[in-house]
Write a protein that holds these residues in place. Structure first.
Motif, mmCIF file in Angstrom:
data_model
loop_
_atom_site.group_PDB
_atom_site.id
_atom_site.type_symbol
_atom_site.label_atom_id
_atom_site.label_comp_id
_atom_site.label_asym_id
_atom_site.label_seq_id
_atom_site.Cartn_x
_atom_site.Cartn_y
_atom_site.Cartn_z
ATOM 1 N N TRP A 174 34.029 -10.030 64.056
ATOM 2 C CA TRP A 174 35.328 -9.399 63.839
ATOM 3 C C TRP A 174 35.196 -8.046 63.152
ATOM 4 O O TRP A 174 35.885 -7.094 63.485
ATOM 5 C CB TRP A 174 36.213 -10.325 62.998
ATOM 6 C CG TRP A 174 37.573 -9.775 62.735
ATOM 7 C CD1 TRP A 174 38.629 -9.734 63.597
ATOM 8 C CD2 TRP A 174 38.037 -9.186 61.521
ATOM 9 N NE1 TRP A 174 39.711 -9.167 63.001
ATOM 10 C CE2 TRP A 174 39.372 -8.812 61.712
ATOM 11 C CE3 TRP A 174 37.442 -8.939 60.302
ATOM 12 C CZ2 TRP A 174 40.121 -8.202 60.728
ATOM 13 C CZ3 TRP A 174 38.200 -8.327 59.321
ATOM 14 C CH2 TRP A 174 39.524 -7.966 59.537
ATOM 15 N N SER A 175 34.274 -7.934 62.214
ATOM 16 C CA SER A 175 34.115 -6.682 61.482
ATOM 17 C C SER A 175 33.284 -5.660 62.247
ATOM 18 O O SER A 175 33.220 -4.510 61.858
ATOM 19 C CB SER A 175 33.471 -6.942 60.123
ATOM 20 O OG SER A 175 32.153 -7.402 60.294
ATOM 21 N N GLY A 176 32.665 -6.070 63.343
ATOM 22 C CA GLY A 176 31.896 -5.138 64.155
ATOM 23 C C GLY A 176 30.430 -5.071 63.791
ATOM 24 O O GLY A 176 29.715 -4.213 64.290
ATOM 25 N N LEU A 177 29.944 -5.952 62.938
ATOM 26 C CA LEU A 177 28.535 -5.928 62.572
ATOM 27 C C LEU A 177 27.635 -6.328 63.726
ATOM 28 O O LEU A 177 26.519 -5.830 63.847
ATOM 29 C CB LEU A 177 28.284 -6.861 61.382
ATOM 30 C CG LEU A 177 28.930 -6.458 60.055
ATOM 31 C CD1 LEU A 177 28.703 -7.554 59.023
ATOM 32 C CD2 LEU A 177 28.375 -5.143 59.569
ATOM 33 N N GLY A 225 29.377 -4.159 67.307
ATOM 34 C CA GLY A 225 29.545 -2.741 67.062
ATOM 35 C C GLY A 225 30.894 -2.184 67.475
ATOM 36 O O GLY A 225 30.989 -1.018 67.820
ATOM 37 N N THR A 226 31.940 -2.992 67.461
ATOM 38 C CA THR A 226 33.265 -2.490 67.800
ATOM 39 C C THR A 226 34.158 -2.570 66.587
ATOM 40 O O THR A 226 34.007 -3.434 65.733
ATOM 41 C CB THR A 226 33.901 -3.315 68.938
ATOM 42 O OG1 THR A 226 34.000 -4.666 68.512
ATOM 43 C CG2 THR A 226 33.071 -3.222 70.204
ATOM 44 N N ASP A 227 35.118 -1.682 66.538
ATOM 45 C CA ASP A 227 36.088 -1.677 65.452
ATOM 46 C C ASP A 227 37.214 -2.627 65.828
ATOM 47 O O ASP A 227 37.789 -2.498 66.907
ATOM 48 C CB ASP A 227 36.626 -0.259 65.255
ATOM 49 C CG ASP A 227 37.587 -0.154 64.092
ATOM 50 O OD1 ASP A 227 37.639 -1.094 63.280
ATOM 51 O OD2 ASP A 227 38.275 0.880 64.001
ATOM 52 N N PRO A 228 37.572 -3.600 64.989
ATOM 53 C CA PRO A 228 38.604 -4.558 65.366
ATOM 54 C C PRO A 228 39.970 -3.925 65.532
ATOM 55 O O PRO A 228 40.802 -4.417 66.261
ATOM 56 C CB PRO A 228 38.619 -5.556 64.206
ATOM 57 C CG PRO A 228 38.062 -4.797 63.050
ATOM 58 C CD PRO A 228 37.081 -3.833 63.642
ATOM 59 N N HIS A 229 40.200 -2.803 64.907
ATOM 60 C CA HIS A 229 41.507 -2.166 65.003
ATOM 61 C C HIS A 229 41.540 -1.108 66.092
ATOM 62 O O HIS A 229 42.554 -0.490 66.326
ATOM 63 C CB HIS A 229 41.874 -1.547 63.655
ATOM 64 C CG HIS A 229 41.778 -2.547 62.535
ATOM 65 N ND1 HIS A 229 42.639 -3.612 62.437
ATOM 66 C CD2 HIS A 229 40.907 -2.658 61.502
ATOM 67 C CE1 HIS A 229 42.305 -4.337 61.379
ATOM 68 N NE2 HIS A 229 41.261 -3.784 60.803
ATOM 69 N N GLU A 230 40.419 -0.915 66.765
ATOM 70 C CA GLU A 230 40.330 0.103 67.798
ATOM 71 C C GLU A 230 41.236 -0.222 68.975
ATOM 72 O O GLU A 230 41.909 0.641 69.509
ATOM 73 C CB GLU A 230 38.876 0.204 68.267
ATOM 74 C CG GLU A 230 38.613 1.297 69.269
ATOM 75 C CD GLU A 230 37.140 1.361 69.590
ATOM 76 O OE1 GLU A 230 36.811 1.223 70.773
ATOM 77 O OE2 GLU A 230 36.328 1.542 68.667
ATOM 78 N N ASN A 231 41.261 -1.471 69.419
ATOM 79 C CA ASN A 231 42.057 -1.869 70.567
ATOM 80 C C ASN A 231 43.344 -2.568 70.173
ATOM 81 O O ASN A 231 44.022 -3.128 71.016
ATOM 82 C CB ASN A 231 41.241 -2.802 71.473
ATOM 83 C CG ASN A 231 40.037 -2.103 72.035
ATOM 84 O OD1 ASN A 231 40.092 -0.907 72.289
ATOM 85 N ND2 ASN A 231 38.945 -2.822 72.222
ATOM 86 N N ALA A 232 43.706 -2.549 68.921
ATOM 87 C CA ALA A 232 44.870 -3.296 68.453
ATOM 88 C C ALA A 232 46.147 -2.783 69.075
ATOM 89 O O ALA A 232 46.934 -3.544 69.612
ATOM 90 C CB ALA A 232 44.961 -3.232 66.930
ATOM 91 N N ALA A 233 46.403 -1.504 69.009
ATOM 92 C CA ALA A 233 47.624 -0.941 69.578
ATOM 93 C C ALA A 233 47.320 0.454 70.101
ATOM 94 O O ALA A 233 47.507 1.447 69.410
ATOM 95 C CB ALA A 233 48.718 -0.885 68.519
ATOM 96 N N PRO A 234 46.845 0.553 71.349
ATOM 97 C CA PRO A 234 46.468 1.860 71.864
ATOM 98 C C PRO A 234 47.644 2.832 71.918
ATOM 99 O O PRO A 234 47.469 4.023 71.752
ATOM 100 C CB PRO A 234 45.920 1.577 73.249
ATOM 101 C CG PRO A 234 46.197 0.176 73.555
ATOM 102 C CD PRO A 234 46.598 -0.503 72.287
ATOM 103 N N GLU A 235 48.859 2.346 72.131
ATOM 104 C CA GLU A 235 50.009 3.227 72.187
ATOM 105 C C GLU A 235 50.282 3.839 70.818
ATOM 106 O O GLU A 235 50.707 4.978 70.703
ATOM 107 C CB GLU A 235 51.262 2.483 72.666
ATOM 108 C CG GLU A 235 51.207 2.033 74.107
ATOM 109 C CD GLU A 235 50.481 0.717 74.284
ATOM 110 O OE1 GLU A 235 50.348 -0.045 73.307
ATOM 111 O OE2 GLU A 235 50.014 0.456 75.395
#
Length: 161
Positions: free
Chosen positions: A39-42, A45-55
């Motif tokens: 979840w934290s991206g360790l 390697g992804t940010d959990p908030h990156e795809n949360a709300a693209p708009e």
């Protein structure tokens, strides 16, 4: 003669539950650690908030031009009813692409008219229909104008009579 006395048997030892409890505890700790690492991206390697709300992350660009599409009125096929759909939209494009998109407006009108005429009343009455129809129309407009010229299709009027 006397019979030999039987020695009382010792009751069998109960298996200890300590290894089972330790196994469950370590399994839960491992699952929690794995979840947090993912979840934290360790791990991935992804940010959990990156795809949360693209708009919400997209900042409105000041370099935007809008091209109005001529209003369309199409008759829809229905169950013995003669119904009409009034449609009006704008195309969001970059200022550099605006002249090219304006040149292709007759083709855009044709592709939208053809698509809307193929619809039935049942296709429009669904509450989620407008989002699906908008995506379909945007894809068709992008095919006509070329990739990268039209960013969005803004529906200004969508009325079923």
């Amino acid at each position: 003669m006397s019979e030999p006395q039987e020695e009382p048997e010792a009751p069998p030892k109960k298996a200890s539950k300590l290894p089972l409890l330790l196994g469950i505890l370590l399994g839960l700790a491992g699952a929690g650690g794995g979840f947090y690492a993912t979840w934290s991206g360790l791990i991935l390697g992804t940010d959990p908030h990156e795809n949360a709300a693209p708009e919400a992350q997209k900042a409105p660009s000041a370099d935007v031009a809008y091209v109005a599409v001529e209003p369309l009125v199409v008759s829809l096929r229905g169950a013995g009813q003669n119904q009409h759909l009034k449609f009006r939209a704008h195309l969001e494009t970059s200022p550099e692409s605006q002249p090219e998109v304006e040149k292709l407006l007759p083709r855009v009108t044709d592709v939208l008219n053809s698509y809307l005429r193929a619809l039935e009343v049942a296709d429009i009455e669904d509450p989620a229909a407008l989002t699906r129809l908008r995506a379909q129309m945007l894809r068709r407009v992008q095919v006509v104008t070329g990739q990268g010229h039209v960013n969005d299709l803004l529906i200004m009027e969508f009325v079923l009579n």
